[in-house]
Design an enzyme around this catalytic site. Structure first.
Site, PDB file in Angstrom:
ATOM      1  N   TYR A 290     -44.579 -13.457  38.052  1.00  0.00           N
ATOM      2  CA  TYR A 290     -45.441 -12.339  37.253  1.00  0.00           C
ATOM      3  C   TYR A 290     -45.959 -11.817  36.693  1.00  0.00           C
ATOM      4  CZ  TYR A 290     -44.051  -7.489  35.192  1.00  0.00           C
ATOM      5  OH  TYR A 290     -44.119  -6.054  34.334  1.00  0.00           O
TER       6      TYR A 290
ATOM      7  N   LYS B 258     -48.988  -9.655  38.771  1.00  0.00           N
ATOM      8  CA  LYS B 258     -49.394  -8.573  38.395  1.00  0.00           C
ATOM      9  C   LYS B 258     -51.561  -8.988  37.087  1.00  0.00           C
ATOM     10  CE  LYS B 258     -46.380  -5.324  37.640  1.00  0.00           C
ATOM     11  NZ  LYS B 258     -46.342  -4.666  38.795  1.00  0.00           N
TER      12      LYS B 258
END
Length: 244
Positions: free
Chosen positions: A152, A156
């Site tokens: 993740y 990002k």
């Protein structure tokens, strides 16, 4: 009377995405948003937006599919004639410590969280009106990292890199590209966390409260407005001071 502007929001059926749709509808934008599977939630978002006197449409799309993203943009331009704002919000998590993380868990998050925004930006930037805005939802994890979120956090952080690069590419067209990095926000993801853990989260935030989807939507509203038309390539951290 000036025509309404048009905003596309990916992942708009609930949480931050729904809040962004509602806020942009209040700002006078017609809304087209994507959703993955929850048709009832999508219908509710449509109703909330239409209360503001604008057109709203939820379209089931897989943002990890390049063809579906291109088709979405083509349909929006055909039906509405323009794209003024793109909000890349759709995202998933597959959290685990790296030595337990499978290839599939890494690849799935990359497909949705990183490839999806790339596909949408590539398609939309070709069609976007002069003076348009692209707003990418990154994360605190993309700025500072987070235990159990190697996949993740990587996506990002990648969104931030894409934001800065695309901002340079399209600036000559007077299109702005910015990112928002939310901190801990009240979403369905957070509902899986126990009360004790929530208290720990709050203690780590200088403002001593969890953020709301509306906090993020307010930042999106600003970056989608004419008030921000000389701001591009920036990362706006909306986290109650968490990253200080």
């Amino acid at each position: 009377m000036e025509d309404k502007k048009l905003a596309i929001v990916t992942g708009g059926s609930r949480g931050i995405g729904r809040a962004c749709c509602e806020r942009l509808a209040k700002d006078g934008f017609d809304i087209v948003f994507t959703y993955q599977s929850n048709e009832e939630a999508a219908k509710e978002t449509v109703k909330l937006c239409e209360k503001e006197g604008v057109k709203a449409e939820g379209i089931k799309r897989d943002v990890a599919n390049s063809d579906e993203c291109q088709k979405l943009v083509d349909e929006v331009v055909e039906n509405y004639g323009k794209i003024d704002v793109l909000v890349n919000n759709a995202g998933i998590t597959r959290d685990n410590l790296i030595f337990k993380m499978s290839d599939e868990d890494f690849a799935d998050v990359v497909d949705v969280n990183l490839k999806g925004p790339f596909y949408m930006m590539r398609a939309a930037s070709r069609k976007m009106n002069k003076g348009g805005s692209i707003i990418n939802i990154s994360s605190y994890a993309g700025v500072n990292g987070n235990i159990g979120q190697v996949n993740y956090s990587a996506t990002k952080a990648g969104i931030i890199g894409m934001t800065k690069s695309l901002a340079k590419e399209v600036a000559r067209k007077q299109i702005t590209v910015n990112a928002i990095a939310p901190g801990t926000i009240e979403t369905d993801m957070l509902n899986q966390v126990g009360e004790k853990q929530l208290d720990e989260f709050k203690k780590a935030i200088p403002m001593r409260r969890i953020g709301t989807p509306e906090d993020i939507a307010g930042a999106v509203s600003f970056l989608a407005s004419d008030d921000s038309n000389y701001i591009t390539g920036q990362v706006l951290c909306v986290n109650g001071g968490l990253a200080i």
